[in-house]
Each structure stands twice: as structure tokens, then as C-alpha cells.
Design a protein around this motif. Sequence first.
Motif, PDB file in Angstrom:
ATOM      1  N   UNK A   1     -11.388 104.187  -0.448  1.00 54.20           N
ATOM      2  CA  UNK A   1     -10.835 103.350   0.485  1.00 54.20           C
ATOM      3  C   UNK A   1     -11.924 102.855   1.187  1.00 54.20           C
ATOM      4  N   UNK A   2     -12.246 101.535   2.426  1.00 55.34           N
ATOM      5  CA  UNK A   2     -13.398 101.442   2.725  1.00 55.34           C
ATOM      6  C   UNK A   2     -13.322 102.087   4.481  1.00 55.34           C
ATOM      7  N   UNK A   3     -13.748 102.648   4.996  1.00 58.11           N
ATOM      8  CA  UNK A   3     -12.745 102.504   6.216  1.00 58.11           C
ATOM      9  C   UNK A   3     -12.866 101.808   7.222  1.00 58.11           C
ATOM     10  N   UNK A   4     -12.199 101.103   7.634  1.00 58.89           N
ATOM     11  CA  UNK A   4     -11.972  99.547   8.517  1.00 58.89           C
ATOM     12  C   UNK A   4     -10.413 100.255   8.618  1.00 58.89           C
ATOM     13  N   UNK A   5     -10.462 100.119   9.878  1.00 59.20           N
ATOM     14  CA  UNK A   5      -9.068 100.341  10.561  1.00 59.20           C
ATOM     15  C   UNK A   5      -8.687  98.976  10.638  1.00 59.20           C
ATOM     16  N   UNK A   6      -9.058  97.804  10.764  1.00 63.68           N
ATOM     17  CA  UNK A   6      -8.248  96.677  10.303  1.00 63.68           C
ATOM     18  C   UNK A   6      -7.538  96.349   9.064  1.00 63.68           C
ATOM     19  N   UNK A   7      -8.174  96.740   7.918  1.00 67.13           N
ATOM     20  CA  UNK A   7      -7.309  96.730   6.555  1.00 67.13           C
ATOM     21  C   UNK A   7      -7.226  97.713   6.738  1.00 67.13           C
ATOM     22  N   UNK A   8      -6.844  98.815   7.411  1.00 71.58           N
ATOM     23  CA  UNK A   8      -5.319  99.485   7.634  1.00 71.58           C
ATOM     24  C   UNK A   8      -4.432  99.360   7.614  1.00 71.58           C
ATOM     25  N   UNK A   9      -4.899  98.538   9.305  1.00 70.78           N
ATOM     26  CA  UNK A   9      -3.520  98.092   9.927  1.00 70.78           C
ATOM     27  C   UNK A   9      -2.811  96.723   9.420  1.00 70.78           C
ATOM     28  N   UNK A  10      -3.580  96.162   8.889  1.00 66.79           N
ATOM     29  CA  UNK A  10      -2.501  95.449   8.196  1.00 66.79           C
ATOM     30  C   UNK A  10      -2.022  95.042   7.228  1.00 66.79           C
ATOM     31  N   UNK A  11      -2.674  96.427   6.034  1.00 65.49           N
ATOM     32  CA  UNK A  11      -1.450  97.327   5.278  1.00 65.49           C
ATOM     33  C   UNK A  11      -0.184  98.007   5.616  1.00 65.49           C
ATOM     34  N   UNK A  12      -0.713  98.428   7.098  1.00 66.64           N
ATOM     35  CA  UNK A  12       0.445  99.204   7.468  1.00 66.64           C
ATOM     36  C   UNK A  12       1.688  98.142   7.790  1.00 66.64           C
ATOM     37  N   UNK A  13       1.207  97.211   8.800  1.00 70.73           N
ATOM     38  CA  UNK A  13       2.141  96.126   8.638  1.00 70.73           C
ATOM     39  C   UNK A  13       2.575  95.027   7.820  1.00 70.73           C
ATOM     40  N   UNK A  14       1.654  95.336   6.773  1.00 69.25           N
ATOM     41  CA  UNK A  14       2.773  94.851   5.384  1.00 69.25           C
ATOM     42  C   UNK A  14       3.483  95.322   5.153  1.00 69.25           C
ATOM     43  N   UNK A  15       3.676  96.798   5.110  1.00 70.64           N
ATOM     44  CA  UNK A  15       3.908  98.002   4.551  1.00 70.64           C
ATOM     45  C   UNK A  15       5.608  98.020   5.358  1.00 70.64           C
ATOM     46  N   UNK A  16       5.328  98.405   6.652  1.00 70.89           N
ATOM     47  CA  UNK A  16       6.594  98.254   7.452  1.00 70.89           C
ATOM     48  C   UNK A  16       7.503  97.009   7.363  1.00 70.89           C
ATOM     49  N   UNK A  17       6.940  95.851   6.759  1.00 72.01           N
ATOM     50  CA  UNK A  17       7.921  94.248   6.440  1.00 72.01           C
ATOM     51  C   UNK A  17       8.257  95.006   5.492  1.00 72.01           C
ATOM     52  N   UNK A  18       7.757  95.415   4.126  1.00 70.24           N
ATOM     53  CA  UNK A  18       8.336  95.358   2.863  1.00 70.24           C
ATOM     54  C   UNK A  18       9.172  96.376   3.302  1.00 70.24           C
ATOM     55  N   UNK A  19       8.717  97.460   3.704  1.00 73.13           N
ATOM     56  CA  UNK A  19       9.904  98.918   3.650  1.00 73.13           C
ATOM     57  C   UNK A  19      11.725  98.086   4.102  1.00 73.13           C
ATOM     58  N   UNK A  20      11.349  97.912   5.288  1.00 71.61           N
ATOM     59  CA  UNK A  20      12.703  96.851   6.217  1.00 71.61           C
ATOM     60  C   UNK A  20      13.419  96.263   5.504  1.00 71.61           C
TER      61      UNK A  20
END
Length: 88
Positions: A1-20
Motif C-alpha cells: 500500500x502506498x503511504x497515502x493518508x487520503x487513500x486510507x481515509x477514503x477506503x475507511x469510509x467505504x468500509x464503514x458504509x459497506x459494513x453498516x
Amino acid sequence: MENNGNEFERALVAEIVSLYVEKGISHTQFARLMYGDTKTAPSKWWKIRECSPTGKPQSLPVSEAVQAAGVLGMDVASLFFRVQERLR
């Protein structure tokens, strides 16, 4: 994974959405669980999960990630681990 905070943050939001969504929780219900039963809760969550007209999404603070994990019935470390694994 590239050390990109924005990429992780967007993936985190997508994962949260997927889970709920998997749990049968709507966007509005989740927003109210996160921010309280207020008129602004849904729009606050919408601004985080969607991009603005300029293409830049609003940030998700770590404290809100911890709160989201709690709403989802998990700890934040497990949530972050899931996201990190998806980004590999």
C-alpha cells in the motif's frame, strides 16, 4: 500500500458504509447513531462519504472513526486492519 493518508481515509469510509449496509442500516440511521438525532446529522455524514463539487471529500477525524467502529460493534483497530488488508 502506498503511504497515502487520503487513500486510507477514503477506503475507511467505504468500509464503514459497506459494513453498516450489510447490517441493514441506512445512511440516515447511521448518521443519527454517529451524530445524534439532529437535522444536520445526515448532511454531516453525507459530506464525509461523498465528494464536494470541488472533488475533495471532508475528512473523517480519528475520534469519529472510533465512534463509527463502536456503532458497528467492533473496535477501531479491527476496522483499521480490515481497511489495511483491503488496500494490499
